[in-house]
Scaffold this motif. Structure first.
Motif, PDB file in Angstrom:
ATOM      1  N   ARG A  39       0.752  -1.286  -0.079  1.00  0.00           N
ATOM      2  CA  ARG A  39       0.005   0.156   0.086  1.00  0.00           C
ATOM      3  C   ARG A  39       1.077   1.341  -0.023  1.00  0.00           C
ATOM      4  O   ARG A  39       1.116   2.035   0.942  1.00  0.00           O
ATOM      5  CB  ARG A  39      -0.960   0.162   1.117  1.00  0.00           C
ATOM      6  CG  ARG A  39      -1.834  -1.114   1.186  1.00  0.00           C
ATOM      7  CD  ARG A  39      -2.843  -1.033   0.140  1.00  0.00           C
ATOM      8  NE  ARG A  39      -3.740  -2.210   0.106  1.00  0.00           N
ATOM      9  CZ  ARG A  39      -3.805  -3.363   0.030  1.00  0.00           C
ATOM     10  NH1 ARG A  39      -2.596  -4.117  -0.488  1.00  0.00           N
ATOM     11  NH2 ARG A  39      -4.755  -4.422   0.099  1.00  0.00           N
ATOM     12  N   SER A  40       1.371   1.621  -1.141  1.00  0.00           N
ATOM     13  CA  SER A  40       2.339   2.801  -1.327  1.00  0.00           C
ATOM     14  C   SER A  40       1.428   4.191  -1.074  1.00  0.00           C
ATOM     15  O   SER A  40       2.130   5.006  -0.459  1.00  0.00           O
ATOM     16  CB  SER A  40       2.766   2.795  -2.781  1.00  0.00           C
ATOM     17  OG  SER A  40       1.577   2.922  -3.723  1.00  0.00           O
ATOM     18  N   GLU A  41       0.276   4.241  -1.101  1.00  0.00           N
ATOM     19  CA  GLU A  41      -0.516   5.451  -0.933  1.00  0.00           C
ATOM     20  C   GLU A  41      -1.687   5.085  -0.037  1.00  0.00           C
ATOM     21  O   GLU A  41      -2.407   4.097  -0.089  1.00  0.00           O
ATOM     22  CB  GLU A  41      -1.024   6.105  -2.070  1.00  0.00           C
ATOM     23  CG  GLU A  41       0.224   6.775  -3.018  1.00  0.00           C
ATOM     24  CD  GLU A  41      -0.509   7.504  -4.127  1.00  0.00           C
ATOM     25  OE1 GLU A  41      -1.641   7.894  -4.282  1.00  0.00           O
ATOM     26  OE2 GLU A  41       0.420   7.853  -4.900  1.00  0.00           O
ATOM     27  N   SER A  49       4.814   5.005   8.998  1.00  0.00           N
ATOM     28  CA  SER A  49       3.551   5.407   9.517  1.00  0.00           C
ATOM     29  C   SER A  49       3.622   6.724   9.989  1.00  0.00           C
ATOM     30  O   SER A  49       2.590   7.512  10.465  1.00  0.00           O
ATOM     31  CB  SER A  49       2.846   4.393  10.259  1.00  0.00           C
ATOM     32  OG  SER A  49       2.761   3.149   9.385  1.00  0.00           O
ATOM     33  N   LEU A  50       4.809   6.987  10.794  1.00  0.00           N
ATOM     34  CA  LEU A  50       4.826   8.310  11.526  1.00  0.00           C
ATOM     35  C   LEU A  50       4.438   9.538  10.575  1.00  0.00           C
ATOM     36  O   LEU A  50       4.321  10.733  10.978  1.00  0.00           O
ATOM     37  CB  LEU A  50       6.128   8.528  12.258  1.00  0.00           C
ATOM     38  CG  LEU A  50       6.475   7.516  13.368  1.00  0.00           C
ATOM     39  CD1 LEU A  50       7.926   7.607  13.690  1.00  0.00           C
ATOM     40  CD2 LEU A  50       5.598   7.559  14.580  1.00  0.00           C
ATOM     41  N   SER A  79      -4.957   6.642   0.438  1.00  0.00           N
ATOM     42  CA  SER A  79      -5.740   7.598  -0.006  1.00  0.00           C
ATOM     43  C   SER A  79      -7.232   7.437   0.181  1.00  0.00           C
ATOM     44  O   SER A  79      -8.023   8.241  -0.202  1.00  0.00           O
ATOM     45  CB  SER A  79      -5.362   7.628  -1.476  1.00  0.00           C
ATOM     46  OG  SER A  79      -5.314   6.444  -2.205  1.00  0.00           O
ATOM     47  N   THR A  80      -7.468   6.111   0.633  1.00  0.00           N
ATOM     48  CA  THR A  80      -8.845   5.818   0.884  1.00  0.00           C
ATOM     49  C   THR A  80      -9.148   5.451   2.076  1.00  0.00           C
ATOM     50  O   THR A  80      -8.420   5.077   3.202  1.00  0.00           O
ATOM     51  CB  THR A  80      -9.316   4.873  -0.207  1.00  0.00           C
ATOM     52  OG1 THR A  80      -8.710   3.584   0.249  1.00  0.00           O
ATOM     53  CG2 THR A  80      -9.140   5.007  -1.582  1.00  0.00           C
ATOM     54  N   GLU A  81     -10.496   5.856   2.673  1.00  0.00           N
ATOM     55  CA  GLU A  81     -10.881   5.462   3.952  1.00  0.00           C
ATOM     56  C   GLU A  81     -10.522   3.925   4.429  1.00  0.00           C
ATOM     57  O   GLU A  81      -9.943   3.818   5.477  1.00  0.00           O
ATOM     58  CB  GLU A  81     -12.284   5.712   4.377  1.00  0.00           C
ATOM     59  CG  GLU A  81     -12.648   5.407   5.819  1.00  0.00           C
ATOM     60  CD  GLU A  81     -14.182   6.049   6.038  1.00  0.00           C
ATOM     61  OE1 GLU A  81     -14.678   5.633   6.985  1.00  0.00           O
ATOM     62  OE2 GLU A  81     -14.592   7.093   5.341  1.00  0.00           O
ATOM     63  N   PRO A  82     -10.857   2.856   3.789  1.00  0.00           N
ATOM     64  CA  PRO A  82     -10.601   1.790   4.131  1.00  0.00           C
ATOM     65  C   PRO A  82      -9.247   1.159   3.979  1.00  0.00           C
ATOM     66  O   PRO A  82      -8.827   0.516   5.192  1.00  0.00           O
ATOM     67  CB  PRO A  82     -11.417   0.710   2.705  1.00  0.00           C
ATOM     68  CG  PRO A  82     -11.934   1.774   2.047  1.00  0.00           C
ATOM     69  CD  PRO A  82     -11.879   3.186   2.339  1.00  0.00           C
ATOM     70  N   THR A  83      -8.428   1.967   3.131  1.00  0.00           N
ATOM     71  CA  THR A  83      -6.823   1.623   3.183  1.00  0.00           C
ATOM     72  C   THR A  83      -6.447   2.405   4.764  1.00  0.00           C
ATOM     73  O   THR A  83      -5.615   1.613   5.335  1.00  0.00           O
ATOM     74  CB  THR A  83      -6.261   2.365   1.937  1.00  0.00           C
ATOM     75  OG1 THR A  83      -6.842   1.758   0.883  1.00  0.00           O
ATOM     76  CG2 THR A  83      -4.628   1.891   2.306  1.00  0.00           C
ATOM     77  N   CYS A  84      -6.714   3.548   4.970  1.00  0.00           N
ATOM     78  CA  CYS A  84      -6.429   4.003   6.067  1.00  0.00           C
ATOM     79  C   CYS A  84      -6.941   3.270   7.469  1.00  0.00           C
ATOM     80  O   CYS A  84      -5.830   3.023   8.216  1.00  0.00           O
ATOM     81  CB  CYS A  84      -7.118   5.451   6.335  1.00  0.00           C
ATOM     82  SG  CYS A  84      -6.807   6.356   7.787  1.00  0.00           S
TER      83      CYS A  84
END
Length: 240
Positions: free
Chosen positions: A102-104, A148-149, A106-111
């Protein structure tokens, strides 16, 4: 919900082939597990842990992956049997691979997925288990925590800082003495750490300085969001 055996009723739906039904069951289990982790542990067992991990591996939806990882993250961290089961099931390398891909964010599920993964990392960086910490470092957890920081949500940043703090608690005891010399290859001058007064390597001493964690943690404290401050300050306190 506890008295009515909610977990017993919901867990079989994890094997449901209908994605809508399975996703609904996962989301409800995720919500319940936040408040009733011990009850979930009693009902889960190794078979359902494997089913959850299979969902993490096979689902095409980040929301399903996030819920499944989150459920596992809610299991009591102090339960060593659960940790052993998760390790036997190769959960950590699966999560490292998932997060690396997951390089970006950008979406709520990925977050949500990244938040769930960093939550599980807290279990695998338990300061009372140096062997488990070493296993985590060897799997590549530390660079992901540092990343992640900088690019995670406030929740992910807080959880990442918590894991880094737990790792850093053992850095001083794991460092190589400055006077130490190996007969074949002496330690590199670049490996010497002024903070710990010895030779530090990310994978073997979990040094926050060598991991490049100091700058992003300072940036968090200088930023406008306050949710991760306590965890970051806790990480800095391990360097004192």
């Amino acid at each position: 919900m506890k008295e009515n055996g909610a977990f017993q009723l919901l867990l079989p739906f994890l094997m449901e082939t209908n994605i809508k039904i399975r996703s609904s069951a996962l989301n409800l289990l995720y919500t319940l597990s936040k408040d009733l982790p011990e009850e979930l542990t009693d009902q889960l067992g190794e078979s359902y842990i494997k089913i959850l991990i299979n969902i993490i591996l096979s689902s095409t939806l980040d929301s399903e992956k996030a819920a499944a990882v989150g459920i596992l993250g809610h299991l009591p961290i102090s339960d060593k049997k659960i940790t052993d089961m998760l390790k036997r099931a190769n959960l950590l390398p699966i999560l490292v691979s998932l997060m690396t891909s997951r390089s970006e964010i950008s979406t709520e599920p990925t977050c949500w997925l990244v938040e769930s993964i960093t939550g599980v990392f807290i279990r695998f960086t338990n300061p009372s288990d140096k062997k488990l910490q070493l296993y985590s470092a060897e799997q590549g957890v530390i660079p992901l925590l540092v990343k992640s920081l900088s690019c995670g949500s406030p929740v992910a940043k807080s959880r990442a800082a918590t894991s880094l703090a737990q790792l850093s608690q053992n850095s001083s005891s794991l460092k190589k003495s400055r006077a130490l010399r190996w007969s074949c290859v002496p330690p590199s001058a670049d490996a010497f750490c002024e903070v710990h007064g010895g030779h530090c390597l990310v994978k073997s001493t979990f040094c926050l300085v060598k991991a490049g964690a100091i700058s992003p943690m300072i940036q968090i404290l200088e930023g406008k969001e306050r949710e991760a401050d306590e965890a970051v300050l806790g990480a800095f306190a391990t360097l004192a």
